[in-house]
Design an enzyme around this catalytic site. Structure first.
Site, short mmCIF file in Angstrom:
data_model
loop_
_atom_site.label_atom_id
_atom_site.label_comp_id
_atom_site.label_asym_id
_atom_site.label_seq_id
_atom_site.Cartn_x
_atom_site.Cartn_y
_atom_site.Cartn_z
N ASP A 1 -22.45 18.09 -37.93
CA ASP A 1 -23.39 17.39 -38.50
C ASP A 1 -23.37 16.02 -38.70
O ASP A 1 -22.50 15.34 -38.92
CB ASP A 1 -23.67 18.77 -40.23
CG ASP A 1 -24.94 17.86 -40.68
OD1 ASP A 1 -26.27 17.85 -39.72
OD2 ASP A 1 -25.53 18.07 -42.10
N TRP B 1 -26.25 9.29 -37.16
CA TRP B 1 -25.43 8.97 -36.21
C TRP B 1 -26.44 7.95 -35.23
O TRP B 1 -26.46 6.73 -35.16
CB TRP B 1 -24.68 9.17 -35.46
CG TRP B 1 -23.93 8.61 -33.77
CD1 TRP B 1 -22.40 8.47 -34.56
CD2 TRP B 1 -24.44 8.52 -32.73
NE1 TRP B 1 -22.12 7.74 -33.30
CE2 TRP B 1 -23.01 7.77 -32.63
CE3 TRP B 1 -25.28 8.42 -32.00
CZ2 TRP B 1 -22.76 7.55 -30.85
CZ3 TRP B 1 -25.00 8.49 -30.91
CH2 TRP B 1 -23.41 7.65 -29.78
N ARG C 1 -32.77 10.34 -31.85
CA ARG C 1 -32.33 11.68 -32.25
C ARG C 1 -31.72 12.54 -31.30
O ARG C 1 -30.40 12.33 -31.17
CB ARG C 1 -33.21 12.42 -33.65
CG ARG C 1 -33.61 12.25 -34.86
CD ARG C 1 -34.19 12.96 -35.47
NE ARG C 1 -33.54 14.01 -35.56
CZ ARG C 1 -32.24 14.61 -36.32
NH1 ARG C 1 -31.71 14.04 -37.78
NH2 ARG C 1 -31.95 15.90 -36.25
N SER D 1 -29.91 26.82 -36.43
CA SER D 1 -29.12 27.34 -37.22
C SER D 1 -29.95 28.00 -37.15
O SER D 1 -31.26 28.05 -36.69
CB SER D 1 -28.77 26.76 -38.70
OG SER D 1 -30.08 26.16 -38.79
N ASN E 1 -33.42 26.31 -37.75
CA ASN E 1 -33.93 24.45 -37.12
C ASN E 1 -34.62 24.62 -35.92
O ASN E 1 -35.14 23.56 -36.08
CB ASN E 1 -32.49 23.97 -35.73
CG ASN E 1 -30.88 23.68 -37.17
OD1 ASN E 1 -29.94 23.98 -36.69
ND2 ASN E 1 -31.22 22.68 -37.75
N TRP E 2 -35.20 25.59 -36.26
CA TRP E 2 -36.28 25.97 -35.26
C TRP E 2 -37.50 25.43 -36.04
O TRP E 2 -39.04 24.73 -36.03
CB TRP E 2 -37.22 27.66 -35.59
CG TRP E 2 -36.58 27.85 -34.26
CD1 TRP E 2 -35.41 29.34 -35.37
CD2 TRP E 2 -35.82 28.17 -33.32
NE1 TRP E 2 -35.05 29.96 -34.27
CE2 TRP E 2 -35.13 29.76 -32.83
CE3 TRP E 2 -36.05 27.51 -32.32
CZ2 TRP E 2 -34.55 29.33 -31.28
CZ3 TRP E 2 -35.73 28.09 -30.86
CH2 TRP E 2 -35.84 28.99 -30.56
C1 IPE Z 1 -26.52 22.86 -40.31
O1 IPE Z 1 -27.09 21.37 -39.95
C2 IPE Z 1 -26.92 23.22 -38.62
C3 IPE Z 1 -25.94 23.13 -37.80
C4 IPE Z 1 -25.33 21.86 -37.87
C5 IPE Z 1 -25.81 23.23 -36.73
P1 IPE Z 1 -28.31 21.71 -40.74
O2 IPE Z 1 -28.35 19.80 -40.66
O3 IPE Z 1 -29.32 22.64 -40.13
O4 IPE Z 1 -28.61 21.52 -42.06
P2 IPE Z 1 -29.80 20.58 -43.29
O5 IPE Z 1 -30.77 21.04 -43.27
O6 IPE Z 1 -29.01 19.86 -43.44
O7 IPE Z 1 -29.08 22.04 -44.79
C1 IPE Z 2 -26.81 18.48 -36.42
O1 IPE Z 2 -26.76 17.22 -36.78
C2 IPE Z 2 -26.86 18.77 -35.26
C3 IPE Z 2 -28.11 20.11 -35.32
C4 IPE Z 2 -28.15 20.69 -36.64
C5 IPE Z 2 -28.62 20.77 -34.33
P1 IPE Z 2 -28.20 16.82 -36.89
O2 IPE Z 2 -29.54 16.96 -35.76
O3 IPE Z 2 -28.49 18.29 -38.10
O4 IPE Z 2 -28.11 15.42 -37.13
P2 IPE Z 2 -28.51 14.71 -39.09
O5 IPE Z 2 -28.44 15.45 -40.18
O6 IPE Z 2 -30.38 14.92 -39.51
O7 IPE Z 2 -28.08 13.69 -38.91
MG MG Z 3 -28.12 17.84 -40.33
#
Ligand code: IPE
Ligand code: IPE
Ligand code: MG
Length: 240
Positions: free
Chosen positions: A16, A21, A29, A61, A64-65
């Site tokens: 995560d 970053w 992103r 996840s 994530n959709w």
């Molecule tokens: C969890 O991270 C899923 C993955 C790292 C693939 P998210 O960034 O999606 O989770 P939340 O939204 O902070 O709970």
């Molecule tokens: C984790 O990084 C990757 C996925 C969830 C696919 P994020 O994309 O959630 O990064 P933040 O949490 O928004 O910084």
């Molecule tokens: Mg995240």
């Protein structure tokens, strides 16, 4: 003789912080996801060196959709590139690629890449590279419950015989050892629908580091920290 707490066979990661970053660097992103992919293979190299048999990674996840379509497209493109770049290496090292989650919703191109990686590595057993894609632990438990109910309905299973192993056998992780250590990067202290059943007795490490900054040295420090832990499983300490 090695007891349970001296062995580390299975590490699960929540990668995560890619977006934050990138934001920190005024980048889009998706470049965080690109950089994050570079850490995956490095982390896996450390696992090999430390003789950790299984690495499970949370890459996408079921929730994530909810992200912008363009970000999702970039993510899957980077994942495809990752497998194309590393498949030969996995074959050389005897690594089996396994996927957890409902991949049928993934772009067809991504599904093809994954199918090929799985087919080409299916007979290997030195290490397991287990990647969670369109994975949700609650959905996994619903799926397992339906499968078990069907076995009961069909007269193949007696309700009295349902136990913890029955459930484990119906999870994507059925052929893997228990998760010893779960690490989440980026400072978030939650599971976000990850391995709710499998993490019952795992050790947890939450680090502030964003995933693209999570280098070998920090991962190794996490592994060292694991060996300092006293896994009691509800019993009493075996440490002197
Ligand atoms: C969890 O991270 C899923 C993955 C790292 C693939 P998210 O960034 O999606 O989770 P939340 O939204 O902070 O709970
Ligand atoms: C984790 O990084 C990757 C996925 C969830 C696919 P994020 O994309 O959630 O990064 P933040 O949490 O928004 O910084
Ligand atoms: Mg995240």
């Amino acid at each position: 003789m090695a007891n349970k707490q001296e062995t580390l066979q299975h590490v699960a990661l929540i990668m995560d912080g890619n977006g934050r970053w990138a934001k920190q660097r005024n980048l889009p992103r998706h470049l965080g996801h690109k950089e994050g992919c570079e850490r995956i293979i490095e982390t896996f190299e450390v696992c090999k060196k430390r003789n950790i048999k299984v690495l499970t990674l949370y890459a996408f996840s079921t929730e994530n959709w909810n992200r912008p379509k363009a970000e999702i497209r970039h993510l899957f493109n980077y994942l495809e590139s990752f497998f194309k770049k590393n498949i030969k290496k996995f074959e050389r090292d005897g690594v089996r690629v396994q996927v957890m989650g409902d991949v049928t919703r993934l772009p067809l191109k991504t599904q093809k890449t994954l199918e090929e990686a799985i087919a080409r590595t299916k007979d290997f057993d030195n290490f397991v590279f287990n990647i969670a894609l369109n994975y949700g632990s609650q959905q996994e438990l619903v799926k397992a419950t339906k499968e078990i109910a069907k076995e009961v309905q069909d007269g193949k299973l007696d309700i009295q015989d349902i136990n913890e192993d029955t459930i484990s056998k119906h999870l994507y992780t059925h052929n893997l050892p228990p998760v010893d250590l779960m690490i989440r990067t980026s400072g978030e202290c939650r599971l976000s629908n990850y391995l709710l059943y499998q993490l019952a007795y795992s050790e947890f490490i939450f680090t502030e580091t964003y995933w693209p900054d999570f280098k070998e040295k920090e991962f190794e420090a996490c592994l060292d920290e694991y060996y300092k832990r006293d896994r009691r499983y509800g019993g009493l300490s075996k440490k002197k």
